[in-house]
Design a protein around this motif. Sequence first.
Motif, PDB file in Angstrom:
ATOM      1  N   ILE A   1      45.018  38.469  52.891  1.00 48.29           N
ATOM      2  CA  ILE A   1      43.996  37.423  53.045  1.00 48.29           C
ATOM      3  C   ILE A   1      43.321  37.148  51.708  1.00 48.29           C
ATOM      4  CG2 ILE A   1      41.866  36.804  54.230  1.00 48.29           C
ATOM      5  CD1 ILE A   1      42.759  38.529  56.560  1.00 48.29           C
ATOM      6  N   ASP A   2      43.030  38.205  50.977  1.00 46.43           N
ATOM      7  CA  ASP A   2      42.420  38.048  49.656  1.00 46.43           C
ATOM      8  C   ASP A   2      43.351  37.291  48.716  1.00 46.43           C
ATOM      9  OD1 ASP A   2      40.345  38.413  47.854  1.00 46.43           O
ATOM     10  OD2 ASP A   2      41.271  40.204  47.012  1.00 46.43           O
ATOM     11  N   GLN A   3      44.642  37.602  48.763  1.00 43.86           N
ATOM     12  CA  GLN A   3      45.615  36.892  47.922  1.00 43.86           C
ATOM     13  C   GLN A   3      45.750  35.432  48.327  1.00 43.86           C
ATOM     14  OE1 GLN A   3      49.240  39.110  48.202  1.00 43.86           O
ATOM     15  NE2 GLN A   3      48.454  40.886  47.083  1.00 43.86           N
ATOM     16  N   MET A   4      45.650  35.147  49.618  1.00 40.45           N
ATOM     17  CA  MET A   4      45.736  33.763  50.083  1.00 40.45           C
ATOM     18  C   MET A   4      44.574  32.936  49.545  1.00 40.45           C
ATOM     19  SD  MET A   4      45.723  32.290  53.960  1.00 40.45           S
ATOM     20  CE  MET A   4      43.978  32.650  54.154  1.00 40.45           C
ATOM     21  N   ILE A   5      43.387  33.529  49.545  1.00 37.78           N
ATOM     22  CA  ILE A   5      42.223  32.810  49.010  1.00 37.78           C
ATOM     23  C   ILE A   5      42.398  32.562  47.514  1.00 37.78           C
ATOM     24  CG2 ILE A   5      39.743  32.953  48.599  1.00 37.78           C
ATOM     25  CD1 ILE A   5      39.512  34.541  51.176  1.00 37.78           C
ATOM     26  N   GLY A   6      42.940  33.563  46.794  1.00 36.76           N
ATOM     27  CA  GLY A   6      43.152  33.388  45.358  1.00 36.76           C
ATOM     28  C   GLY A   6      44.213  32.339  45.042  1.00 36.76           C
TER      29      GLY A   6
ATOM     30  N   GLU B   1      37.939  25.250  49.317  1.00 40.22           N
ATOM     31  CA  GLU B   1      38.524  23.922  49.141  1.00 40.22           C
ATOM     32  C   GLU B   1      37.465  22.830  49.192  1.00 40.22           C
ATOM     33  OE1 GLU B   1      41.740  20.907  51.257  1.00 40.22           O
ATOM     34  OE2 GLU B   1      41.367  22.879  52.102  1.00 40.22           O
ATOM     35  N   LYS B   2      36.559  22.900  50.183  1.00 40.57           N
ATOM     36  CA  LYS B   2      35.536  21.866  50.320  1.00 40.57           C
ATOM     37  C   LYS B   2      34.587  21.850  49.121  1.00 40.57           C
ATOM     38  CE  LYS B   2      35.521  21.543  55.364  1.00 40.57           C
ATOM     39  NZ  LYS B   2      34.709  21.650  56.604  1.00 40.57           N
TER      40      LYS B   2
ATOM     41  N   ALA C   1      33.145  32.079  42.336  1.00 45.20           N
ATOM     42  CA  ALA C   1      32.092  32.694  43.150  1.00 45.20           C
ATOM     43  C   ALA C   1      32.594  33.012  44.553  1.00 45.20           C
ATOM     44  CB  ALA C   1      30.879  31.763  43.210  1.00 45.20           C
ATOM     45  N   LEU C   2      33.318  32.078  45.149  1.00 41.15           N
ATOM     46  CA  LEU C   2      33.828  32.301  46.499  1.00 41.15           C
ATOM     47  C   LEU C   2      34.919  33.373  46.510  1.00 41.15           C
ATOM     48  CD1 LEU C   2      33.906  28.605  47.727  1.00 41.15           C
ATOM     49  CD2 LEU C   2      32.384  30.402  48.506  1.00 41.15           C
TER      50      LEU C   2
END
Length: 278
Positions: free
Chosen positions: A118-123, A6-7, A70-71
């Motif tokens: 967790i991976d899905q949350m980041i996506g 986000e940042k 990238a993240l």
Amino acid sequence: MAVANEKATKKLLAEANSEHIQAQNLANSNLRNAEVLHAMGMLPGIMGRWSKRHHEFLSKQSQASDRAGALTNTSKVLRLLFQSLILGLGALLVLRGEMTPGMMIAGSILMGRALAPIDQMIGGWKGFVSARGAYERLNDLLTQIPSEERKMSLPAPQGVVALEGVAAAPPGARMATIRGINFSVSKGEHVGIIGPSAAGKSTLARVLLGIWPSQVGDVRLDGGVITQYNRDEIGPYIGYLPQDIELFDGTISENIARFGTIDPQKWSTPPRKQACTK
């Protein structure tokens, strides 16, 4: 990783959205004046202006997508790395006889199940951030322009207009466009206001109508402040022809009746009787 995502993309996405909105507004404005642009040969310059804004939007959107990608890929690599490490640890424990091969496989499956959300949350974090930004923009807009509360009904106006030390500026501007305006117009009088471009004539018209609030002073209609009238009650007594005009979606009769009840007897003028002389 989600917070870092986000940042890293928040500022770029905000700038990209701003450029996209400006490019869209420019395109809509050009479409409304397409005939003028074509007749005066202004299309190449206008298209170049729009293209510059659109490319700025695409560039910043692309940078934000690259950073987010990238993240996101880093998080996937870490997930695979953790799964490989737990398999290696499980194999070591099996060789030492401290656990069975089935427990090793079960541990790997549990680790994958635990890391997948967790991976899905980041996506999906980008969609959440976009929704939150849209909510903040709408909330700011509704705070700046609150809904009008119903006021006490005032008597029908007779047509006496008075401005008392009025100073005003367009919404969002601090420097007053017009200052110290004092005059009155009685019923039946016709007044014309002339002046050079950007002298404040349109601003004065909008302040007279109560569309823009005055910074200082009051605009009074029959002694009452114009902003204290309910718009649906004062509107039928006001005729306003802005600089940019168009008919609203509907028939001519509906436009004339202001989309109220159509009564031909009410909106038509009876013919005058002429005296016959010999």
